[in-house]
Design a protein around this motif. Structure first.
Motif, mmCIF file in Angstrom:
data_model
loop_
_atom_site.group_PDB
_atom_site.id
_atom_site.type_symbol
_atom_site.label_atom_id
_atom_site.label_comp_id
_atom_site.label_asym_id
_atom_site.label_seq_id
_atom_site.Cartn_x
_atom_site.Cartn_y
_atom_site.Cartn_z
ATOM 1 N N HIS A 235 31.719 36.871 42.725
ATOM 2 C CA HIS A 235 32.565 38.055 42.575
ATOM 3 C C HIS A 235 34.034 37.762 42.782
ATOM 4 C CE1 HIS A 235 29.140 40.499 41.823
ATOM 5 N NE2 HIS A 235 28.530 39.874 42.822
ATOM 6 N N ASP A 236 34.355 36.568 43.285
ATOM 7 C CA ASP A 236 35.771 36.194 43.360
ATOM 8 C C ASP A 236 35.911 34.683 43.151
ATOM 9 O OD1 ASP A 236 35.547 34.854 46.007
ATOM 10 O OD2 ASP A 236 34.944 36.896 46.564
ATOM 11 N N VAL A 237 37.139 34.286 42.834
ATOM 12 C CA VAL A 237 37.396 32.893 42.460
ATOM 13 C C VAL A 237 37.110 31.952 43.629
ATOM 14 C CG1 VAL A 237 39.205 31.287 41.697
ATOM 15 C CG2 VAL A 237 39.069 33.579 40.717
ATOM 16 N N GLN A 238 37.478 32.408 44.883
ATOM 17 C CA GLN A 238 37.310 31.529 46.043
ATOM 18 C C GLN A 238 35.840 31.124 46.208
ATOM 19 O OE1 GLN A 238 39.391 34.061 46.178
ATOM 20 N NE2 GLN A 238 41.332 33.096 46.782
ATOM 21 N N SER A 239 34.929 32.107 46.112
ATOM 22 C CA SER A 239 33.514 31.751 46.320
ATOM 23 C C SER A 239 33.004 30.875 45.165
ATOM 24 C CB SER A 239 32.638 32.991 46.535
ATOM 25 O OG SER A 239 32.936 33.966 45.600
ATOM 26 N N PHE A 240 33.595 31.062 43.964
ATOM 27 C CA PHE A 240 33.200 30.212 42.830
ATOM 28 C C PHE A 240 33.627 28.764 43.071
ATOM 29 C CE2 PHE A 240 34.364 28.739 38.380
ATOM 30 C CZ PHE A 240 33.070 28.394 38.053
ATOM 31 N N ILE A 241 34.900 28.618 43.523
ATOM 32 C CA ILE A 241 35.418 27.264 43.787
ATOM 33 C C ILE A 241 34.605 26.612 44.909
ATOM 34 C CG2 ILE A 241 37.459 25.931 44.582
ATOM 35 C CD1 ILE A 241 38.196 27.152 41.977
#
Ligand code: AMP
Length: 251
Positions: A235-241
């Motif tokens: 749901h957000d870029v940080q958790s994807f990275i």
């Protein structure tokens, strides 16, 4: 000129393939079968070259079970002049070298100027039969054709190769194998289906050709491809990275 078009009866490309429980092959019982799509393209090309006056006769052949007569009837309805069914009792015999040897014998009998066939059969994906036939006959070959033009005693063939297109000239007699972009096979009108019933369909047996019928290949097992893992949502870029980093993708 007279041309031979080779067609193989394969599981229709829209059917979801099921592997047999004993892993000995693919289940073909009660499954829709059709002409191998590359072979339909080969037939369309032969018929349209006949319409341009290049060929006088288009003969279609299949090596297969007696039931393969259905694909030959379809080929006749599309516009082939004559069909030959070379019957086998066992599908195990349909390996590329054996089929190529039978086709070479048929060529000796019938005297074709050209053989047009698919680049590969979608059941075994071998991509070998055309090349083997050309070797056995010592004929020129043009594989993966996406454009074919006749003139000066041969064919100018555009081939689909890695990184682009290659144009070559092959003298007849020759073997040409077809790629997807060569043409779009024609629609078969009902009157042509009826007319096809009166066209010649010759049935021969594989034993008529004096070819060694001992298979050279043994299928050890057939397996389904690994099941694809479901995708994940972030749901957000940080958790994807962070997930990429945890998987070691960023290192
Ligand atoms: P493959 O080498 O098996 O991928 O097949 C290449 C091409 O050879 C096919 O597209 C067909 O045109 C031809 N071919 C292969 N097997 C047969 C068969 N049993 N009967 C007629 N043609 C065949």
């Amino acid at each position: 000129m007279k041309t031979l078009v080779c067609v193989k009866r394969v599981v229709d490309y829209n059917v979801k393939i099921q592997v047999k429980a004993d892993q000995s092959g693919v289940d073909v019982d009660n499954v829709k079968m059709s002409i191998n799509p590359f072979d339909e393209i080969a037939l369309e090309e032969a018929i349209s070259q006949r319409e341009k006056g290049v060929f006088k006769e288009v003969v279609v052949v299949t090596v297969g079970l007696s039931i393969a007569e259905d694909v030959l009837r379809k080929a006749l309805a599309m516009g082939a002049d004559k069909a030959i069914l070379i019957q086998v009792d066992d599908l195990e015999l349909l390996e590329p070298l054996l089929v190529a040897k039978i086709l070479a014998k048929l060529q000796e009998e019938e005297g074709f100027d050209c053989v047009i066939m698919g680049k590969q059969a979608i059941d075994d994906d071998c991509n070998q039969t055309g090349q083997m036939l050309s070797g056995l006959l010592q004929w020129s070959q043009a594989t993966f054709a996406s454009k074919i033009e006749y003139g000066h005693g041969g064919f100018t063939v555009t081939r689909e190769v890695d990184g682009g297109l290659e144009t070559i000239f092959v003298k007849t007699p020759c073997v040409i194998t077809t790629d997807l972009r060569l043409n779009t096979p024609r629609y078969i009108a009902l009157p042509n289906i009826l007319r096809a019933k009166t066209k010649p369909l010759i049935i021969r047996n594989v034993t008529d050709y004096g070819v060694d019928l001992v298979p050279k290949l043994e299928t050890l097992k057939v397996e389904n491809p690994p099941v694809r893992q479901p995708g994940k949502k972030y749901h957000d870029v940080q958790s994807f990275i962070k997930a990429l980093d945890d998987d070691g993708v960023l290192r």
